[in-house]
Design an enzyme around this catalytic site. Structure first.
Site, PDB file in Angstrom:
ATOM      1  N   SER A  16       5.269  13.937  11.917  1.00  0.00           N
ATOM      2  CA  SER A  16       5.538  13.870  13.370  1.00  0.00           C
ATOM      3  C   SER A  16       6.399  12.653  13.709  1.00  0.00           C
ATOM      4  O   SER A  16       7.251  12.719  14.603  1.00  0.00           O
ATOM      5  CB  SER A  16       4.240  13.882  14.180  1.00  0.00           C
ATOM      6  OG  SER A  16       3.518  12.692  14.022  1.00  0.00           O
ATOM      7  N   ASN A  17       6.197  11.554  12.997  1.00  0.00           N
ATOM      8  CA  ASN A  17       7.071  10.388  13.229  1.00  0.00           C
ATOM      9  C   ASN A  17       8.489  10.676  12.749  1.00  0.00           C
ATOM     10  O   ASN A  17       9.463  10.291  13.394  1.00  0.00           O
ATOM     11  CB  ASN A  17       6.513   9.139  12.532  1.00  0.00           C
ATOM     12  CG  ASN A  17       5.372   8.516  13.314  1.00  0.00           C
ATOM     13  OD1 ASN A  17       5.582   7.819  14.294  1.00  0.00           O
ATOM     14  ND2 ASN A  17       4.142   8.809  12.891  1.00  0.00           N
ATOM     15  N   LYS A  68       6.975   4.190 -11.913  1.00  0.00           N
ATOM     16  CA  LYS A  68       7.486   4.066 -10.541  1.00  0.00           C
ATOM     17  C   LYS A  68       8.959   3.650 -10.570  1.00  0.00           C
ATOM     18  O   LYS A  68       9.764   4.086  -9.750  1.00  0.00           O
ATOM     19  CB  LYS A  68       6.671   3.029  -9.761  1.00  0.00           C
ATOM     20  CG  LYS A  68       7.050   2.933  -8.288  1.00  0.00           C
ATOM     21  CD  LYS A  68       6.336   1.799  -7.587  1.00  0.00           C
ATOM     22  CE  LYS A  68       4.890   2.080  -7.324  1.00  0.00           C
ATOM     23  NZ  LYS A  68       4.619   2.532  -5.954  1.00  0.00           N
ATOM     24  N   MET A  93       2.868   7.685   1.565  1.00  0.00           N
ATOM     25  CA  MET A  93       1.600   7.175   1.056  1.00  0.00           C
ATOM     26  C   MET A  93       1.742   6.468  -0.296  1.00  0.00           C
ATOM     27  O   MET A  93       0.963   6.718  -1.220  1.00  0.00           O
ATOM     28  CB  MET A  93       0.595   8.347   0.944  1.00  0.00           C
ATOM     29  CG  MET A  93       0.349   9.048   2.264  1.00  0.00           C
ATOM     30  SD  MET A  93      -0.354   7.959   3.523  1.00  0.00           S
ATOM     31  CE  MET A  93      -2.023   7.817   2.908  1.00  0.00           C
ATOM     32  N   ARG A  94       2.741   5.616  -0.407  1.00  0.00           N
ATOM     33  CA  ARG A  94       2.934   4.863  -1.653  1.00  0.00           C
ATOM     34  C   ARG A  94       3.377   3.447  -1.334  1.00  0.00           C
ATOM     35  O   ARG A  94       4.024   3.216  -0.318  1.00  0.00           O
ATOM     36  CB  ARG A  94       4.048   5.481  -2.512  1.00  0.00           C
ATOM     37  CG  ARG A  94       3.669   6.757  -3.098  1.00  0.00           C
ATOM     38  CD  ARG A  94       4.719   7.303  -4.047  1.00  0.00           C
ATOM     39  NE  ARG A  94       4.274   8.621  -4.426  1.00  0.00           N
ATOM     40  CZ  ARG A  94       3.320   8.853  -5.320  1.00  0.00           C
ATOM     41  NH1 ARG A  94       2.782   7.859  -5.988  1.00  0.00           N
ATOM     42  NH2 ARG A  94       2.919  10.081  -5.568  1.00  0.00           N
ATOM     43  N   ASN A 110       8.085   0.161   8.198  1.00  0.00           N
ATOM     44  CA  ASN A 110       6.985   1.129   8.148  1.00  0.00           C
ATOM     45  C   ASN A 110       6.245   1.096   9.476  1.00  0.00           C
ATOM     46  O   ASN A 110       6.303   0.113  10.205  1.00  0.00           O
ATOM     47  CB  ASN A 110       6.014   0.720   7.030  1.00  0.00           C
ATOM     48  CG  ASN A 110       4.840   1.671   6.897  1.00  0.00           C
ATOM     49  OD1 ASN A 110       5.006   2.902   6.973  1.00  0.00           O
ATOM     50  ND2 ASN A 110       3.640   1.142   6.707  1.00  0.00           N
ATOM     51  N   HIS A 112       2.301   1.671  11.034  1.00  0.00           N
ATOM     52  CA  HIS A 112       0.902   1.730  10.595  1.00  0.00           C
ATOM     53  C   HIS A 112       0.012   1.878  11.832  1.00  0.00           C
ATOM     54  O   HIS A 112       0.222   1.186  12.829  1.00  0.00           O
ATOM     55  CB  HIS A 112       0.549   0.453   9.824  1.00  0.00           C
ATOM     56  CG  HIS A 112      -0.816   0.494   9.235  1.00  0.00           C
ATOM     57  ND1 HIS A 112      -1.126   1.247   8.114  1.00  0.00           N
ATOM     58  CD2 HIS A 112      -1.974  -0.088   9.629  1.00  0.00           C
ATOM     59  CE1 HIS A 112      -2.408   1.106   7.845  1.00  0.00           C
ATOM     60  NE2 HIS A 112      -2.948   0.309   8.740  1.00  0.00           N
TER      61      HIS A 112
HETATM   62  C1  GRF Z   1       0.973   7.804  10.990  1.00  0.00           C
HETATM   63  O1  GRF Z   1      -0.244   7.558  11.640  1.00  0.00           O
HETATM   64  C2  GRF Z   1       1.558   6.539  10.433  1.00  0.00           C
HETATM   65  O2  GRF Z   1       1.236   5.407  11.181  1.00  0.00           O
HETATM   66  C3  GRF Z   1       0.884   6.440   9.089  1.00  0.00           C
HETATM   67  O3  GRF Z   1       0.825   7.757   8.633  1.00  0.00           O
HETATM   68  C4  GRF Z   1       0.772   8.651   9.749  1.00  0.00           C
HETATM   69  C5  GRF Z   1       1.873   9.656   9.575  1.00  0.00           C
HETATM   70  O4  GRF Z   1       1.832  10.661  10.550  1.00  0.00           O
HETATM   71  N1  GRF Z   1       1.608   5.537   8.233  1.00  0.00           N
HETATM   72  P1  GRF Z   1       3.015  11.724  10.641  1.00  0.00           P
HETATM   73  O5  GRF Z   1       3.161  12.327   9.257  1.00  0.00           O
HETATM   74  O6  GRF Z   1       4.247  10.979  11.048  1.00  0.00           O
HETATM   75  O7  GRF Z   1       2.585  12.722  11.645  1.00  0.00           O
END
Ligand code: GRF
Length: 189
Positions: A16-17, A68, A93-94, A110, A112
């Site tokens: 979604s971001n 990596k 997620m890395r 990033n 968070h």
């Molecule tokens: C978000 O809450 C972001 O802060 C975290 O992972 C989530 C990703 O959400 N790092 P989306 O995949 O962008 O919906």
């Protein structure tokens, strides 16, 4: 259009971001073009969103490479081919490794879902709910070799005194989209 920075967005999940940033770029609210979406979880929903927006996707699994370093070299090669100058992590997620950190010094950010330095790492929202905080929030920060520990660029606080996780997540995601877009706008314009 010339003058637009080419950026890459790295994501592992829903995206979604990714979509909020990509649309802000397409509509000219951020002076950048999303040249590529890098997804380390082939088939994740972010890849559908990218295809709908006509943004190329590199789907790549770290476990297909011996290390990596090797994995990131393949990504770096693709980013260089595309002329990427800046990276936004959006649910990637890395931990980013040396290959990319050295190639993009202070050019990886990033988002968070907590007020860092509180609640770094996975399930920040769950951690904060379990702790019983009354002010939640989101943070955009530069990425370094630490887990969610790089220099903070922007934060937004979200007062919330309930215990409905879904309602809270909806509020946090909406705030993330707005904060990430406005932060990238000022970093890239
Ligand atoms: C978000 O809450 C972001 O802060 C975290 O992972 C989530 C990703 O959400 N790092 P989306 O995949 O962008 O919906």
């Amino acid at each position: 259009m010339s003058g637009k920075k080419k950026i890459a967005i790295f994501a592992s999940g829903s995206g979604s971001n990714f979509e909020a940033i990509a649309k802000a770029c397409l509509h000219g609210r951020i002076n950048a073009e999303v040249a590529i979406c890098v997804c380390d979880h082939p088939g994740a929903y972010v890849t559908e969103r990218a295809k709908r927006l006509d943004i190329p996707v590199l789907e790549i699994r770290q476990k297909s490479y011996p290390s990596k370093t090797e994995y990131e070299k393949v990504i770096l090669d693709e980013l260089q081919k595309q002329g990427v100058e800046f990276i936004a992590l959006a649910g990637y997620m890395r931990i980013v490794g040396d290959v990319l950190l050295k190639a993009f010094p202070n050019k990886i950010v990033n988002i968070h879902p907590s007020l860092l330095p509180a609640f770094p790492g996975v399930d920040a929202i769950g951690q904060a709910l379990n702790y019983g905080v009354k002010v939640f929030g989101v943070t955009v920060h530069f990425v370094d070799q630490t887990l969610d520990g790089g220099k903070i660029i922007a934060q937004a606080a979200i007062p919330y005194d309930g215990n409905d996780r879904e309602e809270l997540e909806t509020m946090i995601h909406a705030r993330e989209h707005a904060l990430y877009v406005s932060t990238l706008k000022s970093l890239l314009n």
